[in-house]
Design an enzyme around this catalytic site. Structure first.
Site, PDB file in Angstrom:
ATOM      1  N   GLU A  38       3.730   2.809 -10.424  1.00  0.00           N
ATOM      2  CA  GLU A  38       3.367   2.633  -9.190  1.00  0.00           C
ATOM      3  C   GLU A  38       3.281   1.313  -8.785  1.00  0.00           C
ATOM      4  OE1 GLU A  38       2.753   4.536  -6.531  1.00  0.00           O
ATOM      5  OE2 GLU A  38       2.468   2.839  -5.614  1.00  0.00           O
ATOM      6  N   THR A  82       6.775   5.771  -1.892  1.00  0.00           N
ATOM      7  CA  THR A  82       6.815   6.484  -3.383  1.00  0.00           C
ATOM      8  C   THR A  82       7.847   7.616  -3.128  1.00  0.00           C
ATOM      9  OG1 THR A  82       4.570   5.901  -4.165  1.00  0.00           O
ATOM     10  CG2 THR A  82       5.783   8.103  -4.833  1.00  0.00           C
ATOM     11  N   ASP A 257       8.468   1.643  -8.481  1.00  0.00           N
ATOM     12  CA  ASP A 257       8.967   2.371  -7.195  1.00  0.00           C
ATOM     13  C   ASP A 257       9.277   1.741  -5.942  1.00  0.00           C
ATOM     14  OD1 ASP A 257       6.148   2.200  -6.786  1.00  0.00           O
ATOM     15  OD2 ASP A 257       5.583   4.111  -5.978  1.00  0.00           O
TER      16      ASP A 257
END
Ligand code: GP9
Ligand code: MN
Length: 424
Positions: A38, A82, A257
Site C-alpha cells: 500500500e 488502489t 500501488d
C-alpha cells in the site's frame, strides 16, 4: 458498437510483444502470490532515518539471486488509486480518466487473470482485511473470475490494537491469512492487499521500530514508520511461506500501488530528497517498486522502463502462458519487443530519454526543460500514448470485451460465485 472491437484487435495484434525465450515458463505451474504494498514509493528503499535502513528486508530482497527487481517501474493510477492499480494488474487495461472503473464498470465482461489462469488449472483468491464492498471489490471480483474473496468477515478484527483505518493491520492480517492460503488447491493465483501503510500514516507508537523524520510535515515524517512496519510484515510473510513449504513452488510479486506522498507535500519532500521537487523530480517520485521472485530463476536489477499495465503479460509469460489472443494494453517487460514508453493516466509519459509532464518536455538525463522541436520523436510518442489510452477507454467504456471471446477462453459465470462467509 461491436465493430469497434475490430479496431481494438488490430491495435493489440500490432502491439504484441513476443515472450523472451530465456524467461518464458520460468515459473511454469508455480503458485502466484501478489503482495500489494500500500502507498509504497521506490524512494523508501535504501532510505535511512537516523542512520537506520527503513526497509532492511526489501533492500535485501533487491539483491536476492532469484529476484528480478525493476528500478524504473511506475504507477499509472488515476483517481481510482488502489482500485486502478488492481484493475491494471488483473486486466492490462487502464483505469478511467475520471472516477474508478471498479465502481462504474463493475459489471463489464473482462479477460482477467483469474479466468485466464483457471484455464491453466489455477484456483484464485484475494485476501484483504477490509469490508468486501470497499471499491466495489465483491462485485467486480466475480467478473474477473476470482473463486474466493477473504474479506474482513473472515478475520478476527475484534482487537482495536490490530486495526488500521482501512482494516486489519498487516502483521495480524498475514498471520490470519495463513490457514486460508494453506487450504487452497495448488496451483493458486492470489493477492494479499495490505493497509497499514496508508495516508495519513499514523501508527500506534508501541508498534513503531524506527524514528520519525523531522521535516515538520506529519504525514511525511510518519511515512517511514508505517513503511518499516510493512517491511517487517513482508519479512514475516516470507518466513510463514518457508514454514508452510510454499517457498520453493511459489512466485511472489511485490508492487507499490500508487504514491503515498502527494505533491501537496513537496516542501517537506525537498528536505527528504535533498533537492527541489520540480515537475521533473515529482515524476521521478512516481516510481513504485516491482519485485518478481521466482525460485530457480536468474534475478538481478532490471532498468527497463515500464508500468503497472505491463505486469499481466509479464506474469503470464513467466508462467508459460501465451498472451497473443488476449486484449492487453501492456507488454511483457522482459520481451525484446517491449517499448520503453510509460503512459501516465493524464497523457504524460516517461521514457529513458524524456519525461512529458503538464505539456512540457524534460531531458531525463539532466532534468532540463526542452522544447518540442528539440525532440524529433516527441509528436510520435505523444500520439502513441494518447492512442493507447483512448483504445483502453473505448474498451472499458463500451464494454467491448463482451464482443470478443478468445479461442479456448471461458469466464466463470459471475452469478455462480459466492463470497459470503458461511461461518460468520
Ligand atoms: C482499502 C484500500 C485503500 O480497502 O485498498 O484504497 P486506497 O485509499 O489506497 O485507494
Ligand atoms: Mn492504495
Amino acid at each position: 458498437d461491436s465493430s469497434d472491437i475490430t479496431d481494438v484487435l488490430n491495435y493489440t495484434r500490432s502491439n504484441y510483444a513476443k515472450p523472451n525465450k530465456e524467461y518464458f515458463g520460468a515459473a511454469k505451474d508455480m503458485n502466484v502470490i501478489y503482495l500489494h504494498l500500500e502507498s509504497f514509493q521506490t524512494f523508501l528503499l535504501n532510505y535511512k532515518v537516523d542512520g537506520e535502513e527503513v526497509t532492511p528486508f526489501l533492500n535485501k530482497l533487491m539483491k536476492d539471486q532469484e529476484t528480478l527487481y525493476f528500478d524504473n517501474f511506475f504507477h499509472q493510477t488515476g483517481q481510482g488509486k488502489t482500485s486502478d492499480a488492481e484493475f491494471m494488474l488483473e486486466n492490462s487495461l487502464f483505469g478511467l480518466p475520471q472516477g474508478s472503473a471498479y465502481i462504474t464498470k463493475g459489471q463489464n465482461t473482462y479477460q482477467a487473470a483469474p479466468n485466464i489462469l483457471k484455464g491453466e488449472g489455477y484456483t484464485s483468491a484475494v485476501f484483504h482485511g477490509n469490508n468486501g464492498s470497499f471499491w466495489n471489490r465483491n462485485v467486480i471480483y466475480k467478473q474477473f473470475g476470482f473463486d474466493h474473496f477473504y474479506d474482513a468477515s473472515f478475520y478476527d478484527t475484534s482487537s482495536p490494537k490490530d486495526m488500521a483505518e482501512y482494516g486489519l493491520l498487516d502483521k495480524p492480517f498475514f498471520k490470519q491469512s495463513e490457514p486460508y492460503l494453506k487450504e487452497l488447491p495448488e496451483p493458486f493465483y492470489t493477492k494479499l492487499i495490505t493497509v497499514g501503510n496508508h495516508f495519513p500514516y499514523k501508527m500506534d507508537q508501541d508498534l513503531v521500530t524506527i524514528g520519525k523524520e523531522k521535516t515538520g510535515d506529519q504525514s511525511v515524517d510518519d511515512y517511514f514508520q508505517t513503511a518499516r512496519y510493512l517491511d517487517e510484515s513482508v519479512k514475516q510473510f516470507f518466513q510463514q511461506m518457508k514454514k508452510d513449504g510454499l517457498d520453493d513452488n511459489t512466485m511472489v510479486v511485490l508492487y507499490g500501488d500508487h504514491y503515498g506522498i502527494s505533491s501537496n507535500h513537496n516542501k517537506a519532500m525537498a528536505q527528504i530528497m535533498d533537492k527541489e521537487i520540480t515537475p521533473y523530480e515529482n515524476t521521478n517520485l512516481q516510481r513504485v517498486p516491482l519485485f518478481i521472485h521466482v525460485p530457480g530463476m536468474k534475478g538481478g536489477v532490471d532498468h527497463t522502463y515500464g508500468g503497472q499495465i505491463d505486469l499481466l503479460p509479464t506474469l503470464l509469460h513467466l508462467l508459460g502462458v501465451d498472451t497473443q489472443k488476449y486484449v492487453q494494453l501492456g507488454t511483457d517487460l522482459l520481451s525484446k519487443d517491449h517499448k520503453e514508453i510509460v503512459a501516465f493516466r493524464n497523457g504524460g509519459f516517461a521514457t529513458p530519454n524524456y519525461f512529458f509532464v503538464d505539456d512540457k518536455y524534460y531531458d531525463n538525463k539532466t532534468g532540463e526543460l526542452l522544447s518540442e522541436d528539440q525532440i524529433p520523436e516527441a509528436e510520435k510518442i505523444k500520439a502513441e500514448v494518447s492512442e493507447k489510452l483512448s483504445i483502453s477507454d473505448k474498451i472499458v467504456n463500451g464494454d467491448l470485451l463482451r464482443f470478443y471471446t478468445p479461442e479456448g477462453f471461458k469466464a466463470t459465470e459471475p452469478s455462480t460465485i459466492d463470497y459470503t462467509n458461511k461461518d460468520a
